[in-house]
Design a protein around this motif. Structure first.
Motif, PDB file in Angstrom:
ATOM      1  N   GLN A 531      67.906  26.908  60.908  1.00 23.57           N
ATOM      2  CA  GLN A 531      69.016  27.677  61.320  1.00 23.57           C
ATOM      3  C   GLN A 531      70.194  26.886  61.040  1.00 23.57           C
ATOM      4  OE1 GLN A 531      69.555  28.044  65.873  1.00 23.57           O
ATOM      5  NE2 GLN A 531      67.453  27.467  65.775  1.00 23.57           N
ATOM      6  N   HIS A 532      71.384  27.642  60.774  1.00 22.51           N
ATOM      7  CA  HIS A 532      72.581  26.620  60.536  1.00 22.51           C
ATOM      8  C   HIS A 532      73.895  27.426  61.288  1.00 22.51           C
ATOM      9  CE1 HIS A 532      75.036  29.332  57.925  1.00 22.51           C
ATOM     10  NE2 HIS A 532      74.008  30.017  57.538  1.00 22.51           N
ATOM     11  N   SER A 533      74.583  26.430  61.602  1.00 25.13           N
ATOM     12  CA  SER A 533      76.058  26.747  62.124  1.00 25.13           C
ATOM     13  C   SER A 533      75.958  27.342  63.371  1.00 25.13           C
ATOM     14  CB  SER A 533      76.883  27.700  60.930  1.00 25.13           C
ATOM     15  OG  SER A 533      76.997  27.009  59.923  1.00 25.13           O
ATOM     16  N   GLY A 534      74.835  26.994  64.311  1.00 23.17           N
ATOM     17  CA  GLY A 534      74.652  27.745  65.621  1.00 23.17           C
ATOM     18  C   GLY A 534      74.420  28.996  65.696  1.00 23.17           C
ATOM     19  N   GLY A 535      74.095  29.816  64.553  1.00 22.03           N
ATOM     20  CA  GLY A 535      73.816  31.041  64.796  1.00 22.03           C
ATOM     21  C   GLY A 535      72.562  31.511  64.192  1.00 22.03           C
ATOM     22  N   SER A 536      72.471  32.798  64.135  1.00 18.37           N
ATOM     23  CA  SER A 536      71.216  33.295  63.483  1.00 18.37           C
ATOM     24  C   SER A 536      71.268  33.931  61.801  1.00 18.37           C
ATOM     25  CB  SER A 536      70.400  34.350  64.411  1.00 18.37           C
ATOM     26  OG  SER A 536      71.228  35.634  64.111  1.00 18.37           O
ATOM     27  N   SER A 537      72.116  33.438  61.213  1.00 17.21           N
ATOM     28  CA  SER A 537      72.381  33.733  59.810  1.00 17.21           C
ATOM     29  C   SER A 537      71.285  33.348  58.916  1.00 17.21           C
ATOM     30  CB  SER A 537      73.821  32.771  59.282  1.00 17.21           C
ATOM     31  OG  SER A 537      73.691  33.222  57.803  1.00 17.21           O
ATOM     32  N   SER A 538      70.791  34.445  58.168  1.00 16.29           N
ATOM     33  CA  SER A 538      69.606  34.382  57.254  1.00 16.29           C
ATOM     34  C   SER A 538      69.663  33.147  56.122  1.00 16.29           C
ATOM     35  CB  SER A 538      68.977  35.557  56.863  1.00 16.29           C
ATOM     36  OG  SER A 538      70.190  36.058  56.018  1.00 16.29           O
ATOM     37  N   GLY A 539      70.984  32.773  55.964  1.00 14.95           N
ATOM     38  CA  GLY A 539      70.817  31.902  54.754  1.00 14.95           C
ATOM     39  C   GLY A 539      72.365  31.418  54.401  1.00 14.95           C
ATOM     40  N   GLY A 573      62.780  38.327  50.422  1.00 18.15           N
ATOM     41  CA  GLY A 573      63.998  39.053  50.077  1.00 18.15           C
ATOM     42  C   GLY A 573      65.165  38.040  50.372  1.00 18.15           C
ATOM     43  N   THR A 574      65.108  37.261  51.524  1.00 16.07           N
ATOM     44  CA  THR A 574      66.188  36.430  51.685  1.00 16.07           C
ATOM     45  C   THR A 574      66.452  35.184  50.651  1.00 16.07           C
ATOM     46  OG1 THR A 574      66.011  36.803  54.034  1.00 16.07           O
ATOM     47  CG2 THR A 574      67.269  34.837  53.491  1.00 16.07           C
ATOM     48  N   PHE A 575      65.295  34.663  50.274  1.00 14.82           N
ATOM     49  CA  PHE A 575      65.369  33.835  49.070  1.00 14.82           C
ATOM     50  C   PHE A 575      65.913  34.439  47.774  1.00 14.82           C
ATOM     51  CE2 PHE A 575      63.217  31.914  45.273  1.00 14.82           C
ATOM     52  CZ  PHE A 575      63.481  30.716  45.307  1.00 14.82           C
ATOM     53  N   MET A 576      65.494  35.638  47.456  1.00 13.46           N
ATOM     54  CA  MET A 576      66.113  36.187  46.269  1.00 13.46           C
ATOM     55  C   MET A 576      67.631  36.601  46.568  1.00 13.46           C
ATOM     56  SD  MET A 576      64.326  39.397  44.115  1.00 13.46           S
ATOM     57  CE  MET A 576      65.296  39.794  42.532  1.00 13.46           C
ATOM     58  N   HIS A 577      67.970  37.125  47.626  1.00 15.52           N
ATOM     59  CA  HIS A 577      69.385  37.230  47.938  1.00 15.52           C
ATOM     60  C   HIS A 577      70.062  36.016  47.731  1.00 15.52           C
ATOM     61  CE1 HIS A 577      72.547  39.156  50.521  1.00 15.52           C
ATOM     62  NE2 HIS A 577      72.694  37.978  50.790  1.00 15.52           N
ATOM     63  N   GLU A 578      69.845  34.939  48.412  1.00 14.83           N
ATOM     64  CA  GLU A 578      70.564  33.606  48.383  1.00 14.83           C
ATOM     65  C   GLU A 578      70.531  32.962  47.002  1.00 14.83           C
ATOM     66  OE1 GLU A 578      72.359  33.051  50.644  1.00 14.83           O
ATOM     67  OE2 GLU A 578      71.622  34.034  52.187  1.00 14.83           O
ATOM     68  N   LEU A 579      69.376  33.077  46.241  1.00 16.47           N
ATOM     69  CA  LEU A 579      69.361  32.685  44.855  1.00 16.47           C
ATOM     70  C   LEU A 579      70.339  33.540  44.115  1.00 16.47           C
ATOM     71  CD1 LEU A 579      68.095  31.152  42.574  1.00 16.47           C
ATOM     72  CD2 LEU A 579      66.248  32.842  42.490  1.00 16.47           C
ATOM     73  N   ASN A 604      72.556  43.629  48.989  1.00 15.83           N
ATOM     74  CA  ASN A 604      73.043  44.526  49.763  1.00 15.83           C
ATOM     75  C   ASN A 604      72.132  44.347  51.256  1.00 15.83           C
ATOM     76  OD1 ASN A 604      73.736  46.933  51.402  1.00 15.83           O
ATOM     77  ND2 ASN A 604      73.713  48.451  49.723  1.00 15.83           N
ATOM     78  N   TYR A 605      72.883  44.226  52.233  1.00 14.31           N
ATOM     79  CA  TYR A 605      72.094  43.923  53.485  1.00 14.31           C
ATOM     80  C   TYR A 605      71.328  45.218  53.653  1.00 14.31           C
ATOM     81  CZ  TYR A 605      75.479  40.262  54.990  1.00 14.31           C
ATOM     82  OH  TYR A 605      76.427  39.086  55.014  1.00 14.31           O
ATOM     83  N   THR A 606      71.731  46.283  53.159  1.00 16.40           N
ATOM     84  CA  THR A 606      70.744  47.394  53.395  1.00 16.40           C
ATOM     85  C   THR A 606      69.483  47.277  52.928  1.00 16.40           C
ATOM     86  OG1 THR A 606      72.464  48.986  53.887  1.00 16.40           O
ATOM     87  CG2 THR A 606      70.703  49.857  53.331  1.00 16.40           C
ATOM     88  N   TRP A 607      69.188  46.639  51.884  1.00 18.69           N
ATOM     89  CA  TRP A 607      67.949  46.341  51.086  1.00 18.69           C
ATOM     90  C   TRP A 607      67.517  44.971  51.074  1.00 18.69           C
ATOM     91  CZ3 TRP A 607      65.624  50.978  49.845  1.00 18.69           C
ATOM     92  CH2 TRP A 607      66.507  52.051  49.845  1.00 18.69           C
ATOM     93  N   GLN A 608      67.981  44.115  51.825  1.00 25.16           N
ATOM     94  CA  GLN A 608      67.803  42.466  51.766  1.00 25.16           C
ATOM     95  C   GLN A 608      66.324  42.480  52.163  1.00 25.16           C
ATOM     96  OE1 GLN A 608      70.510  39.533  53.107  1.00 25.16           O
ATOM     97  NE2 GLN A 608      69.052  38.385  53.795  1.00 25.16           N
ATOM     98  N   ASN A 609      65.798  42.921  53.255  1.00 22.50           N
ATOM     99  CA  ASN A 609      64.632  42.939  53.712  1.00 22.50           C
ATOM    100  C   ASN A 609      63.956  44.429  54.118  1.00 22.50           C
ATOM    101  OD1 ASN A 609      65.419  40.109  55.934  1.00 22.50           O
ATOM    102  ND2 ASN A 609      64.876  40.201  53.962  1.00 22.50           N
ATOM    103  N   GLY A 725      79.453  31.080  53.127  1.00 24.05           N
ATOM    104  CA  GLY A 725      79.895  30.816  54.430  1.00 24.05           C
ATOM    105  C   GLY A 725      79.219  31.327  55.430  1.00 24.05           C
ATOM    106  N   LEU A 726      79.532  31.890  56.402  1.00 25.32           N
ATOM    107  CA  LEU A 726      78.832  32.368  57.754  1.00 25.32           C
ATOM    108  C   LEU A 726      78.507  33.768  57.579  1.00 25.32           C
ATOM    109  CD1 LEU A 726      80.688  30.361  60.550  1.00 25.32           C
ATOM    110  CD2 LEU A 726      78.595  29.878  59.371  1.00 25.32           C
ATOM    111  N   ILE A 727      79.039  34.472  56.419  1.00 24.09           N
ATOM    112  CA  ILE A 727      79.017  35.952  56.375  1.00 24.09           C
ATOM    113  C   ILE A 727      77.824  36.186  55.729  1.00 24.09           C
ATOM    114  CG2 ILE A 727      80.064  37.913  55.479  1.00 24.09           C
ATOM    115  CD1 ILE A 727      82.678  36.278  55.491  1.00 24.09           C
ATOM    116  N   GLU A 728      76.736  36.289  56.499  1.00 24.50           N
ATOM    117  CA  GLU A 728      75.169  36.416  55.847  1.00 24.50           C
ATOM    118  C   GLU A 728      74.694  37.389  56.980  1.00 24.50           C
ATOM    119  OE1 GLU A 728      75.007  36.711  52.860  1.00 24.50           O
ATOM    120  OE2 GLU A 728      74.029  34.837  52.031  1.00 24.50           O
ATOM    121  N   LEU A 729      73.517  37.980  56.475  1.00 24.87           N
ATOM    122  CA  LEU A 729      72.904  38.978  57.472  1.00 24.87           C
ATOM    123  C   LEU A 729      72.256  37.991  58.592  1.00 24.87           C
ATOM    124  CD1 LEU A 729      71.358  41.665  57.523  1.00 24.87           C
ATOM    125  CD2 LEU A 729      69.402  40.696  56.859  1.00 24.87           C
ATOM    126  N   THR A 730      72.114  38.560  59.751  1.00 22.36           N
ATOM    127  CA  THR A 730      71.905  37.944  60.925  1.00 22.36           C
ATOM    128  C   THR A 730      70.669  38.504  61.598  1.00 22.36           C
ATOM    129  OG1 THR A 730      73.187  39.055  62.673  1.00 22.36           O
ATOM    130  CG2 THR A 730      74.293  37.214  61.523  1.00 22.36           C
TER     131      THR A 730
END
Length: 884
Positions: A531-539, A573-579, A604-609, A725-730
């Motif tokens: 995990q990173h930055s003290g939250g549950s951000s996916s990446g 899904g998250t790997f392909m999103h961050e890549l 798009n968060y709607t389709w990430q996972n 930054g921190l703006i990712e799916l949680t």
């Protein structure tokens, strides 16, 4: 902010980012060839010496002075052969050389008689070897003695320096024939090494130590460096052929650097493009040319490349910097790419090791550089460096993909890309993956992403071999990193990359230093962390760049039956999103607006996972098509989204519901889809806040991928200026997607029956397994007194069937028995029939349906008005999510 202010802010920011990026140098970006060397045969003898004055024209021909076994001469290399173009005389010495683009090209050189009375001649010669020279100046008629630094433009105007006034002064001359024009006289013997543009502007470091310009033939003066405490240290400034850019070595209140003076609407605009800090250049070879080639008008965007000799990170070599200048409201902003190393001392070229380098001329119009080198065995050579070609546009040069990367130019490949299956005519992506304990993805998980990239349409990715797909190559390397949070995100990431990048075998190699740098040129790097930055951000990922992380280890990802570390689909899904972020992709296609119903992409968060509402349609993919733009202030319900008829998608405003991706959409949920302008906040779903009146623009993504990360602002290790930054799916966003109970929808197209009626589907009751009412699907406007059935499946589809469209597919289609449609008594035949079926709680339980399942249903009926096999009536389909 005004449009101008926004543009200016963007440009200034880009300039800052570019300077930070220049902390690295990209090697191996030029194809360097040894074209001629001492010991080679020429048309007139064997080369015995080569002077360090090499000039190049736009055709790639090279002119240089030297000696063969018969005499000193001026030579031209063309089409693989060296030809002497001046006459042979053992009592003459030719020095200096320049070549232009006339047909045939002309060569300029100085020659002097070395026996008896010393006489000097400045001449131009045809490159065809006819020796029909043109005398431009001679001693003692025009000057006392001529110097050997000469240049020649495409109009045949030659510029040179000579001693005058009895040898007490130095003068700048120019002309196309004798007598030459004396333009300036300087006291004493300052080191004057001029260069001339096709606009007849001569640039020179003058007697005051300033870089100045002299217009031929008027003698009008131009200032490039005067004032501001500027100290010029370079003796051979360069000027582009269009006269718009002047480059030189200097210092202005700080360390030495490479500067360019650009022609702008208000005069000259001075900019540092290398040296002075971030790029770690510590020295520049002041006696050598700083060459420059430019294209375009500064006002509309000028691209220029500067070539120079310097020392960076302890390595002395020939380097280039490509920059872009843009003028807005009189302010010129310059952004520079990462410096590129052409070749360095110690490089192996043509089987010889370079001991020294000399640069006398600017690159030609194609950015090709001609230069001199001496070698460790005492020989000398003429070399040509052409910018490397990247045929398939994947950011990896053809030579890298054919021979591998030799980072330190010692003739030994440091990264064997061909062995890793790279191809020069098919796009390749390379990623090294390390992981914390318990977080490493399986090969099967990563192979899902490989398969997704392999199916990218070639119409978008444009592989020269014509084959679909981008080849994603991954190294699923070490999975033993201690499990610990990245409390400061990239800070801990960088510390791990410093010790974990590269396989254990690579790091154990005595050649690891060169291997590491070569690998950095081609590989992105990912850590499957906790995990990173003290939250549950996916990446988190650079945007674009070469570093990213997947972080699905927060305990919240394990809530409600989830998996800490992520399910295989969530990991993929998250790997392909961050890549995707490192490839330049945003959450909203062309912007960062979230949850667009008209943008189907893992970005798009709607389709990430996969979640219950999208599991029937979810696939690993970037957007393949731009759907309709949705202006939330005036939505056209008849136009809808313009996507796939077999797909339903999450949409707002809250409470969330499913809407068809193709066909009309009842955006205001009033029961009717019409052409009136409707206002609705259609991406106000789940975690996304209310933001009405947005313009939701869709985008096709595969054609927009940014492959080359080396030119980006975040290529340097430890630099993350443009990451997500921190703006990712949680995990909270994910849980909300599982918890939402959505309004059912109707999708797909009904078949018009034999009487011209279109069956109509309505859905009533509750989708909840614990609700008081059963879900009822009703289909009316069908033929009366005909047998029918409602079939359902866990998968939607879209395929021709019975003269209409089969909207559900699956290994098992299950039926709810209905029987006759009722309606008017026969023999009357009309559309008064109705079918109705209830999905009772008991029936769903018996079929193994549980909360979170997505179901799809369609009515089939008899229609004898059509001939077999099309005697089937087909309704549209209902889609609904089963809720707790």
């Amino acid at each position: 902010m005004s449009k101008f202010a926004h543009a200016f802010t963007h440009l200034c920011s880009a300039s800052v980012l570019a300077s930070a990026a220049s902390a690295q140098v990209t090697p191996g970006t030029y194809d360097v060839r040894l074209l001629a060397k001492t010991g080679d045969a020429t048309t007139s003898g064997v080369l015995t010496s080569i002077d360090p004055y090499v000039s190049i024209n736009d055709a790639g021909w090279l002119a240089f002075s030297g000696s063969d076994s018969a005499s000193s001469r001026c030579f031209v290399w063309k089409s693989g052969a060296v030809q002497g173009v001046t006459f042979a005389n053992p009592n003459r010495l030719f020095e200096g050389a320049a070549i232009n683009n006339q047909v045939p090209p002309q060569v300029a050189s100085r020659d002097r008689i070395t026996s008896g009375s010393t006489l000097y001649f400045e001449r131009t010669w045809p490159s065809d070897g006819s020796q029909a020279y043109t005398l431009v100046g001679a001693s003692p008629t025009d000057f006392d003695s001529g110097q050997l630094n000469v240049d020649l433009n495409d109009s045949g105007v030659m510029c040179f320096v000579a001693n005058v006034n009895g040898g007490t002064s130095t003068a700048l001359f120019a002309g196309a024939a004798q007598p030459p024009k004396q333009l300036r006289v300087y006291a004493g013997f300052p080191p004057l090494r001029p260069a001339i543009s096709n606009t007849n502007v001569i640039v020179i470091r003058d007697g005051n130590g300033d870089i100045s310009g002299v217009q031929y033939p008027s003698g009008a003066a131009l200032a490039y460096s005067a004032g501001g405490g500027f100290i010029v240290t370079g003796r051979k400034p360069g000027i582009s052929s269009d006269g718009r850019a002047v480059a030189f070595v200097g210092a202005q209140g700080g360390p030495e650097g490479i500067f360019v003076s650009l022609q702008a609407s208000a005069g000259q605009s001075l900019h540092r493009i290398a040296g002075g800090g971030a790029d770690t250049f510590t020295d520049f070879l002041d006696l050598e040319r700083v060459g420059v080639v430019s294209t375009g008008d500064t006002l509309s965007g000028q691209i220029f490349t500067v070539a120079f000799l310097g020392t960076q990170a302890g390595e002395t070599g020939l380097y280039t910097v490509e920059s872009t200048a843009l003028e807005i409201a009189g302010v010129v902003t310059v952004t520079s790419k990462v410096p590129r190393r052409v070749v360095k001392l110690g490089s192996s070229v043509g089987g010889k090791t370079i001991a020294s380098l000399g640069l006398h001329d600017s690159p030609n119009a194609g950015g090709v550089i001609g230069f001199f080198a001496s070698f460790s065995d005492g020989s000398q050579g003429v070399l040509r460096a052409s910018p490397e070609v990247d045929t398939d546009g994947d950011g990896l040069f053809d030579s890298w993909e054919l021979q591998g990367i030799d980072f330190d130019d010692n003739g030994v490949v440091d990264l064997d890309l061909p062995a890793l299956k790279a191809k020069k005519d098919h796009k390749d992506l390379f990623v090294e993956i390390d992981a914390m304990l318990g977080r490493q993805p399986t090969a099967a998980t990563l192979d899902q992403v490989v398969a997704a990239f392999a199916t990218a349409p070639n119409a978008a990715v444009k592989n020269p071999d014509g084959v679909d797909g981008v080849s994603l190559h991954y190294q699923n390397d070490e999975g033993d990193i201690a499990l610990a949070p990245f409390q400061n995100s990239f800070q801990e990431f960088d510390a791990l990359k410093a010790v974990k990048f590269g396989t254990p075998a690579e790091r154990a190699s005595p050649n690891w230093s060169a291997i590491r740098e070569a690998k950095r040129m081609a590989f992105r790097y990912c850590i499957f962390a906790d995990q990173h930055s003290g939250g549950s951000s996916s990446g988190r990922g650079e945007l674009p760049g070469n570093d990213f992380m997947v972080t699905l280890g927060h305990p919240s990802w394990g809530a409600n039956g989830g998996t800490i570390g992520g399910t295989p689909d969530q990991q993929a899904g998250t790997f392909m999103h961050e890549l995707g972020h490192t490839l330049g992709l945003l959450h909203g296609g062309s912007d960062s607006i979230h949850r667009k119903p008209n943008f189907r992409s893992v970005m798009n968060y709607t389709w990430q996972n996969p979640w219950p509402y999208n599991q029937a349609f979810w696939q690993l993919d970037y957007s393949r098509a731009a759907f309709q733009t949705l202006g939330e202030s005036a939505l056209n319900e008849l136009t809808g989204i313009g996507g796939d008829p077999a797909v339903v998608v999450l949409a707002g405003p809250k409470p969330e519901r499913l809407v068809p991706e193709a066909g009309p959409v009842d955006w205001d949920a009033d029961g009717t889809a019409n052409g009136a302008a409707v206002a609705a906040d259609v991406n106000f779903v789940l975690d996304n806040p209310a933001q009405p009146a947005e313009q939701l623009v869709s985008r096709e993504e595969w054609s927009t991928l940014v492959y080359d990360f080396r030119e980006g602002s975040d290529f340097a290790d430890g630099v993350h200026l443009t990451d997500t930054g921190l703006i990712e799916l949680t995990a909270a966003d994910s849980l909300a997607a599982f918890a939402v109970c959505l309004t059912p929808t109707v999708y797909c197209s009904a078949k018009v029956n034999s009487l011209g009626c279109t069956p109509r589907v309505t859905i009533t009751g509750s989708t909840s397994l614990s609700g008081p009412d059963d879900l009822v699907i009703t289909v009316d406007q069908v033929l009366n007194r005909r047998r029918g059935v409602i079939l359902w499946s866990r998968k939607s589809g879209l395929q021709p069937f019975g003269g209409g469209t089969l909207c559900i597919v699956g290994a098992q289609l299950r039926a709810l028995p209905i029987g006759s449609s009722g309606g008017s008594a026969l023999p009357t035949v009309d559309c008064s029939g109705v079918y109705s079926a209830a999905f009772t709680h008991a029936y769903l339980a018996a079929q193994g349906v549980v909360a979170g399942d997505m179901l799809f249903a369609q009515c089939w009926s008899r229609d004898p008005g059509f001939a077999e096999p099309d005697n089937i009536g087909l309704s549209a389909a209902a889609a609904f999510l089963v809720c707790p």
